[in-house]
Design a protein around this motif. Structure first.
Motif, PDB file in Angstrom:
ATOM      1  N   GLY A 168       0.799  -1.224   0.000  1.00 57.51           N
ATOM      2  CA  GLY A 168       0.000   0.000   0.000  1.00 57.51           C
ATOM      3  C   GLY A 168       0.828   1.267   0.000  1.00 57.51           C
ATOM      4  N   GLY A 169       2.077   1.185  -0.404  1.00 60.32           N
ATOM      5  CA  GLY A 169       2.933   2.362  -0.476  1.00 60.32           C
ATOM      6  C   GLY A 169       3.736   2.629   0.776  1.00 60.32           C
ATOM      7  N   LEU A 170       3.552   1.790   1.824  1.00 62.59           N
ATOM      8  CA  LEU A 170       4.309   1.982   3.059  1.00 62.59           C
ATOM      9  C   LEU A 170       5.620   1.207   2.998  1.00 62.59           C
ATOM     10  CD1 LEU A 170       4.565   3.056   5.951  1.00 62.59           C
ATOM     11  CD2 LEU A 170       3.304   1.033   6.733  1.00 62.59           C
ATOM     12  N   TRP A 229      10.259   5.292   8.349  1.00 60.64           N
ATOM     13  CA  TRP A 229       9.068   4.907   7.605  1.00 60.64           C
ATOM     14  C   TRP A 229       8.776   5.945   6.530  1.00 60.64           C
ATOM     15  CZ3 TRP A 229       7.373   0.164   8.446  1.00 60.64           C
ATOM     16  CH2 TRP A 229       7.571  -0.438   9.694  1.00 60.64           C
ATOM     17  N   VAL A 230       8.411   5.473   5.347  1.00 59.99           N
ATOM     18  CA  VAL A 230       8.113   6.353   4.216  1.00 59.99           C
ATOM     19  C   VAL A 230       6.840   5.863   3.544  1.00 59.99           C
ATOM     20  CG1 VAL A 230       8.876   7.186   1.957  1.00 59.99           C
ATOM     21  CG2 VAL A 230      10.525   6.964   3.820  1.00 59.99           C
ATOM     22  N   LEU A 231       5.957   6.803   3.233  1.00 65.78           N
ATOM     23  CA  LEU A 231       4.738   6.489   2.496  1.00 65.78           C
ATOM     24  C   LEU A 231       4.853   7.065   1.093  1.00 65.78           C
ATOM     25  CD1 LEU A 231       1.824   5.399   2.399  1.00 65.78           C
ATOM     26  CD2 LEU A 231       1.068   7.704   3.120  1.00 65.78           C
ATOM     27  N   ARG A 232       4.639   6.202   0.105  1.00 63.67           N
ATOM     28  CA  ARG A 232       4.663   6.650  -1.285  1.00 63.67           C
ATOM     29  C   ARG A 232       3.231   6.672  -1.811  1.00 63.67           C
ATOM     30  NH1 ARG A 232       9.718   2.924  -3.574  1.00 63.67           N
ATOM     31  NH2 ARG A 232      11.413   4.206  -2.691  1.00 63.67           N
ATOM     32  N   VAL A 233       2.820   7.832  -2.304  1.00 60.00           N
ATOM     33  CA  VAL A 233       1.484   7.978  -2.891  1.00 60.00           C
ATOM     34  C   VAL A 233       1.610   8.733  -4.199  1.00 60.00           C
ATOM     35  CG1 VAL A 233       0.287   7.953  -0.663  1.00 60.00           C
ATOM     36  CG2 VAL A 233       1.077  10.136  -1.616  1.00 60.00           C
ATOM     37  N   HIS A 234       0.565   8.664  -5.011  1.00 64.00           N
ATOM     38  CA  HIS A 234       0.522   9.409  -6.268  1.00 64.00           C
ATOM     39  C   HIS A 234      -0.599  10.440  -6.188  1.00 64.00           C
ATOM     40  CE1 HIS A 234       3.048   6.055  -7.579  1.00 64.00           C
ATOM     41  NE2 HIS A 234       3.406   6.833  -8.601  1.00 64.00           N
ATOM     42  N   LYS A 293      -4.190   7.087   7.241  1.00 60.15           N
ATOM     43  CA  LYS A 293      -4.744   8.445   7.315  1.00 60.15           C
ATOM     44  C   LYS A 293      -4.356   9.278   6.102  1.00 60.15           C
ATOM     45  CE  LYS A 293      -2.891  11.535  10.092  1.00 60.15           C
ATOM     46  NZ  LYS A 293      -2.531  12.288  11.323  1.00 60.15           N
ATOM     47  N   TRP A 294      -3.094   9.207   5.719  1.00 59.53           N
ATOM     48  CA  TRP A 294      -2.625  10.047   4.617  1.00 59.53           C
ATOM     49  C   TRP A 294      -2.983   9.456   3.256  1.00 59.53           C
ATOM     50  CZ3 TRP A 294      -2.170  14.628   6.127  1.00 59.53           C
ATOM     51  CH2 TRP A 294      -1.661  14.946   7.400  1.00 59.53           C
ATOM     52  N   ARG A 295      -3.222   8.150   3.180  1.00 60.64           N
ATOM     53  CA  ARG A 295      -3.725   7.562   1.929  1.00 60.64           C
ATOM     54  C   ARG A 295      -5.101   8.142   1.609  1.00 60.64           C
ATOM     55  NH1 ARG A 295      -2.574   2.392   4.105  1.00 60.64           N
ATOM     56  NH2 ARG A 295      -0.504   1.648   3.503  1.00 60.64           N
ATOM     57  N   ARG A 296      -5.937   8.251   2.664  1.00 57.86           N
ATOM     58  CA  ARG A 296      -7.285   8.798   2.440  1.00 57.86           C
ATOM     59  C   ARG A 296      -7.204  10.229   1.906  1.00 57.86           C
ATOM     60  NH1 ARG A 296      -8.588   6.756   7.809  1.00 57.86           N
ATOM     61  NH2 ARG A 296      -9.596   4.707   7.656  1.00 57.86           N
ATOM     62  N   GLY A 322      -7.531  13.563  -3.701  1.00 55.59           N
ATOM     63  CA  GLY A 322      -6.866  14.449  -4.656  1.00 55.59           C
ATOM     64  C   GLY A 322      -6.046  15.540  -4.009  1.00 55.59           C
ATOM     65  N   LYS A 323      -5.760  15.405  -2.708  1.00 53.42           N
ATOM     66  CA  LYS A 323      -4.966  16.404  -1.993  1.00 53.42           C
ATOM     67  C   LYS A 323      -3.560  15.881  -1.742  1.00 53.42           C
ATOM     68  CE  LYS A 323      -9.075  18.091   0.446  1.00 53.42           C
ATOM     69  NZ  LYS A 323      -9.720  18.269   1.777  1.00 53.42           N
ATOM     70  N   ASP A 324      -2.608  16.796  -1.735  1.00 53.73           N
ATOM     71  CA  ASP A 324      -1.223  16.420  -1.467  1.00 53.73           C
ATOM     72  C   ASP A 324      -1.054  16.241   0.040  1.00 53.73           C
ATOM     73  OD1 ASP A 324       1.533  16.364  -0.973  1.00 53.73           O
ATOM     74  OD2 ASP A 324       1.967  17.584  -2.736  1.00 53.73           O
TER      75      ASP A 324
END
Length: 399
Positions: free
Chosen positions: A25-27, A39-44, A71-74, A79-81
């Protein structure tokens, strides 16, 4: 789907080698050679990959990292950074964590130019310092509400009404200052606190003053020529406040005019305007008698250093079993003007250094009535010294 998201285990994370490892899930966790990591979260977002740090391992556990990632995936799914959203939240938190003590000092600094002597006497800040900051100073200003203010000022609200009023006023200015800085504060908190505290029961007590008919006898009884007596005599004959009199410097006197610097005048709306005091022949005589005691240019020098204290003249009156205070002689003078003369109100108020009238009226009225005041103060001096028959009759001194 759950398994795809949660690839790692808490025990497994401990034994991971240095490098990048995905939890799904990008974690990701970036392990280093020492066993720690981050820890790093990768999202687009809008077709662009963003990498968001979620904290250091092992301080942030796998479970905590997953909660943050969710939380930050949501946020990214909306559509927010997430990085920009977190930065904005941090700025809001930092903005609202300003402590009241910091805001109070900043508000004081910004208002120094408006205060007499740049506020060095401490009168503006002292109500805050004594009655507000000990209880509320370490609280974030955004968290202060009317209940906090009520509980802080309730002990003095009635017993020390004027002090409490000043403290409430200063606190209100601080809260408005915080609002101007962009902090999230309740700008109506002080008004709400007043409603909770109720109307003050305390009644104003006027400074005890000697009846103007009794002033000449007291004035003439001061015949030992001490610094304190000379200061009191000059205070009475000029009707000035004690502070500018105690700090009277000889270079402020030119001929028969004493010019008090603007910063030494209480309540003057025009901070650039000095105040001229016409000196009667009696006032000039008192000054001449006091000159041998002058030190460093100050006419009324203290015993060891500086000038005489604010309590010196009051203690003198205490020793004579008098309830009246030195400041009351201004009231004595004003009553004499009202009852024994037909002096215009503007002239009488100017004698006391009072500024009356609206801003427009003051802008057009440039006179300080010096000549009219000179005649009035000479008359007052003659009455104090009973130098003419009219004065003797007026004050009932023919006995």
């Amino acid at each position: 789907m759950t398994r795809a998201l949660n690839k790692l285990s808490a025990q497994g994370v401990k034994s991971l080698e240095a490098g990048k490892h995905s939890d799904g899930g990008g974690l990701w966790i970036f392990k280093n050679d020492g066993g720690g990591g981050k820890w790093v979260l990768r999202v687009h977002v809008h077709g662009r990959r963003r990498e968001m740090g979620l904290g250091a391992y092992p301080r942030v556990s796998l479970r905590e990292a997953r909660m943050e990632a969710e939380k930050w995936r949501r946020v990214s799914q909306q559509g927010k950074d997430p990085i920009k959203q977190r930065q904005a939240a941090q700025r809001d938190a930092e903005r609202n964590m300003h402590l009241l003590s910091d805001i109070a000092h900043d508000a004081f600094e910004s208002r120094k130019a408006e205060l007499k002597g740049d506020g060095k006497a401490g009168r503006w800040f002292s109500p805050l310092e004594l009655h507000i900051l000990p209880k509320l100073g370490k609280l974030p200003v955004s968290e202060i509400d009317q209940r906090d203010i009520r509980d802080t000022l309730a002990p003095i609200w009635h017993d020390k009404a004027e002090t409490a009023r000043k403290a409430m006023n200063r606190l209100g200015i601080c809260i408005k200052h915080a609002a101007a800085l962009g902090l999230d504060v309740d700008i109506q908190a002080t008004e709400k606190a007043k409603a909770l505290l109720g109307k003050q029961r305390h009644k104003a007590v006027h400074v005890p003053a000697l009846n103007w008919r009794d002033v000449p006898a007291f004035y003439q009884s001061m015949n030992e020529g001490t610094v304190t007596e000379l200061a009191l005599r000059l205070l009475i004959v000029t009707a000035v406040r004690s502070a500018p009199l105690r700090f009277l410097h000889l270079d402020q006197i030119e001929g028969d005019v004493w010019t008090i610097p603007a910063e030494a005048m209480k309540g003057r709306k025009d901070a650039t305007s000095d105040f001229r005091v016409p000196l009667s022949s009696e006032a000039l005589a008192v000054i001449e008698q006091a000159k041998p005691f002058a030190r460093d240019g100050f006419l009324f020098a203290g015993v060891r250093r500086g000038v005489i204290s604010d309590a010196t003249m009051s203690k003198y009156m205490d020793r004579r079993d008098m309830a009246e205070r030195p400041h009351g002689f201004r009231s004595s003078f004003r009553d004499w003007v009202a009852e024994a003369t037909n002096t215009p109100r503007d002239v009488a108020e100017t004698c006391l250094g009072h500024v009356s009238g609206g801003a427009v009226e003051l802008a057009y009225r440039r006179t300080d009535y010096l000549e009219q005041r000179r005649a009035l103060m000479e008359w007052w001096a003659r009455c104090l010294t009973l130098q003419d028959i009219a004065a003797v009759a007026m004050f009932g001194a023919s006995k």
